[in-house]
Design an enzyme around this catalytic site. Sequence first.
Site, PDB file in Angstrom:
ATOM      1  N   ARG A  64       0.854  -1.193   0.000  1.00 29.47           N
ATOM      2  CA  ARG A  64       0.000   0.000   0.000  1.00 29.47           C
ATOM      3  C   ARG A  64       0.886   1.238   0.000  1.00 29.47           C
ATOM      4  O   ARG A  64       0.630   2.211  -0.693  1.00 29.47           O
ATOM      5  CB  ARG A  64      -0.967  -0.009   1.195  1.00 29.47           C
ATOM      6  CG  ARG A  64      -1.654   1.346   1.400  1.00 29.47           C
ATOM      7  CD  ARG A  64      -2.954   1.282   2.205  1.00 29.47           C
ATOM      8  NE  ARG A  64      -2.922   0.381   3.336  1.00 29.47           N
ATOM      9  CZ  ARG A  64      -2.238   0.594   4.478  1.00 29.47           C
ATOM     10  NH1 ARG A  64      -1.525   1.684   4.627  1.00 29.47           N
ATOM     11  NH2 ARG A  64      -2.265  -0.299   5.438  1.00 29.47           N
ATOM     12  N   TYR A  87     -16.464  16.952 -15.479  1.00 37.21           N
ATOM     13  CA  TYR A  87     -16.761  15.533 -15.510  1.00 37.21           C
ATOM     14  C   TYR A  87     -17.840  15.215 -14.469  1.00 37.21           C
ATOM     15  O   TYR A  87     -17.736  15.636 -13.314  1.00 37.21           O
ATOM     16  CB  TYR A  87     -15.478  14.750 -15.224  1.00 37.21           C
ATOM     17  CG  TYR A  87     -15.681  13.263 -15.185  1.00 37.21           C
ATOM     18  CD1 TYR A  87     -15.955  12.557 -16.354  1.00 37.21           C
ATOM     19  CD2 TYR A  87     -15.622  12.554 -13.997  1.00 37.21           C
ATOM     20  CE1 TYR A  87     -16.157  11.194 -16.325  1.00 37.21           C
ATOM     21  CE2 TYR A  87     -15.824  11.187 -13.965  1.00 37.21           C
ATOM     22  CZ  TYR A  87     -16.093  10.514 -15.129  1.00 37.21           C
ATOM     23  OH  TYR A  87     -16.300   9.155 -15.097  1.00 37.21           O
ATOM     24  N   ASP A  94      -7.359  19.058 -14.062  1.00 35.33           N
ATOM     25  CA  ASP A  94      -7.645  17.715 -14.579  1.00 35.33           C
ATOM     26  C   ASP A  94      -7.168  17.701 -16.028  1.00 35.33           C
ATOM     27  O   ASP A  94      -7.784  18.315 -16.902  1.00 35.33           O
ATOM     28  CB  ASP A  94      -9.157  17.453 -14.470  1.00 35.33           C
ATOM     29  CG  ASP A  94      -9.555  16.054 -14.941  1.00 35.33           C
ATOM     30  OD1 ASP A  94      -8.814  15.459 -15.738  1.00 35.33           O
ATOM     31  OD2 ASP A  94     -10.626  15.586 -14.526  1.00 35.33           O
ATOM     32  N   LYS A 101      -7.961   6.769 -19.266  1.00 31.68           N
ATOM     33  CA  LYS A 101      -8.234   7.277 -20.603  1.00 31.68           C
ATOM     34  C   LYS A 101      -6.962   7.227 -21.469  1.00 31.68           C
ATOM     35  O   LYS A 101      -6.487   6.161 -21.752  1.00 31.68           O
ATOM     36  CB  LYS A 101      -8.821   8.692 -20.490  1.00 31.68           C
ATOM     37  CG  LYS A 101      -9.909   8.823 -19.399  1.00 31.68           C
ATOM     38  CD  LYS A 101     -11.165   8.005 -19.667  1.00 31.68           C
ATOM     39  CE  LYS A 101     -12.081   7.896 -18.443  1.00 31.68           C
ATOM     40  NZ  LYS A 101     -12.465   9.157 -17.817  1.00 31.68           N
TER      41      LYS A 101
HETATM   42  C1  LIG Z   1     -12.993   9.554 -16.544  1.00 33.19           C
HETATM   43  C2  LIG Z   1     -12.689  10.876 -15.993  1.00 33.19           C
HETATM   44  C3  LIG Z   1     -12.509  11.080 -14.624  1.00 33.19           C
HETATM   45  C4  LIG Z   1     -12.683   9.956 -13.617  1.00 33.19           C
HETATM   46  O1  LIG Z   1     -11.712   8.967 -13.752  1.00 33.19           O
HETATM   47  P1  LIG Z   1     -11.971   7.412 -13.435  1.00 33.19           P
HETATM   48  O2  LIG Z   1     -10.688   6.785 -13.807  1.00 33.19           O
HETATM   49  O3  LIG Z   1     -13.132   6.980 -14.260  1.00 33.19           O
HETATM   50  O4  LIG Z   1     -12.284   7.317 -11.972  1.00 33.19           O
HETATM   51  C5  LIG Z   1     -12.187  12.355 -14.194  1.00 33.19           C
HETATM   52  N1  LIG Z   1     -12.050  13.384 -15.062  1.00 33.19           N
HETATM   53  C6  LIG Z   1     -12.216  13.212 -16.384  1.00 33.19           C
HETATM   54  C7  LIG Z   1     -12.047  14.386 -17.292  1.00 33.19           C
HETATM   55  C8  LIG Z   1     -12.541  11.979 -16.892  1.00 33.19           C
HETATM   56  O5  LIG Z   1     -12.729  11.827 -18.214  1.00 33.19           O
END
Ligand SMILES: *Cc1c(COP(=O)(O)O)cnc(C)c1O
Length: 385
Positions: free
Chosen positions: A52, A104, A176, A201
């Site tokens: 962890r 998001y 982000d 992504k």
């Molecule tokens: C998918 C996404 C998230 C969340 O991420 P997860 O890996 O699904 O928890 C946050 N911000 C954006 C812009 C995203 O596309």
Amino acid sequence: MKELSELKFGTKAIHAGVEPDPSTGAIMTPIYQTSTYVQEGVGNHKGYEYSRTGNPTRNALENAIAQLENGKYGACFGSGMAAIDCLIKMLKPGDEVISTNDLYGGSYRIFTTVFEQYGIKFHFVPMGNLENVREKINSNTRLIWAETPTNPMMNIIDIKGLSKLAKEAGALLGVDNTFATPYLQTPLDLGADIVMHSVTKYLGGHSDVVMGALVTKNEQIAEEMYRIQNSSGAVCGPMDSFLVLRGLKTLHLRIQRHCENGKKIANFLNEHPKVDKVYWPGFAFHENHEVAKEQMRDFGGMISFTLIGNSMDDAYAVVKNVKLFSLAESLGGVESLIGHPATMTHASIPKEEREKSGVVDSLIRLSVGVEDADDLVEDLKQALR
Ligand SMILES: *Cc1c(COP(=O)(O)O)cnc(C)c1O
């Protein structure tokens, strides 16, 4: 030989964070599928005590992502949401966050249904105009949270401008960077304090892993980040870390193709008689095209568009009739995806709220993959017919 940090992106994508395994020389970082590490004597260990807290495969990935973002400290989590969870846990009751309004859906949900209960206050404003942000700043403002390009409206937010506002307010700026990736945009270079990724992504890139990451250059933020990562324990496993280490090696190649294909498809849609608006930051007529040109190296493969007549049924027909595009949530993989934000990713945002930000009934979002662009255009052509 130059320092790794001075090398070009493609070179860093291959070499950042990874060294031949010291015990065997294996060129790929091994999958250290272990929970614990044997100590020679009490307190006498090789830097790892419990997975962890630290795992060599995960640590290699954390270093790689940190270097690609031109940061110093990286931390990886079991999902993008777990990364955001860690970031917001750095705040205290009474603190306020100013966030972009078309963010998001999952971020909106964790802010409003989880962290508001702990006494943290969130403001959601359109950040295309920085005056909207300035108006909400007060002595409790601790974090400004931006997503750019935004999801799904592809709004572009001026990171440098925001970082000035954040500094004046004594607040942190978090970005982000999921949509842009460090290949297209490095927010830390533009004054951000923390960068977040849904690694799920583009960084992973192959639709086979759910993971998140935070990166910073700031030592104090890093201490907090690692304290919370270890305390809350939302870490990712070594197998997933390995898959993303592999994905990162082609990040620059994939994004180049995503951008090329994105441009072709955006232009095709823009000329199609059944298409109303096309949202893609590469268009000169895009509201914040100049800012996009300034802070991004190219414009990416995420595109949203609406249909003439704005009918939900027409949008349903398009997403149903495509054959190469797959109807699915998520984005950033090698395969092209199509989605209907109002009923999929943004269903958790109240209708009135989402329509204010442009997520209308006929809005369709594309994550353009790395297939042959001509085939993708043909597919959209027949679906629109
Ligand atoms: C998918 C996404 C998230 C969340 O991420 P997860 O890996 O699904 O928890 C946050 N911000 C954006 C812009 C995203 O596309």
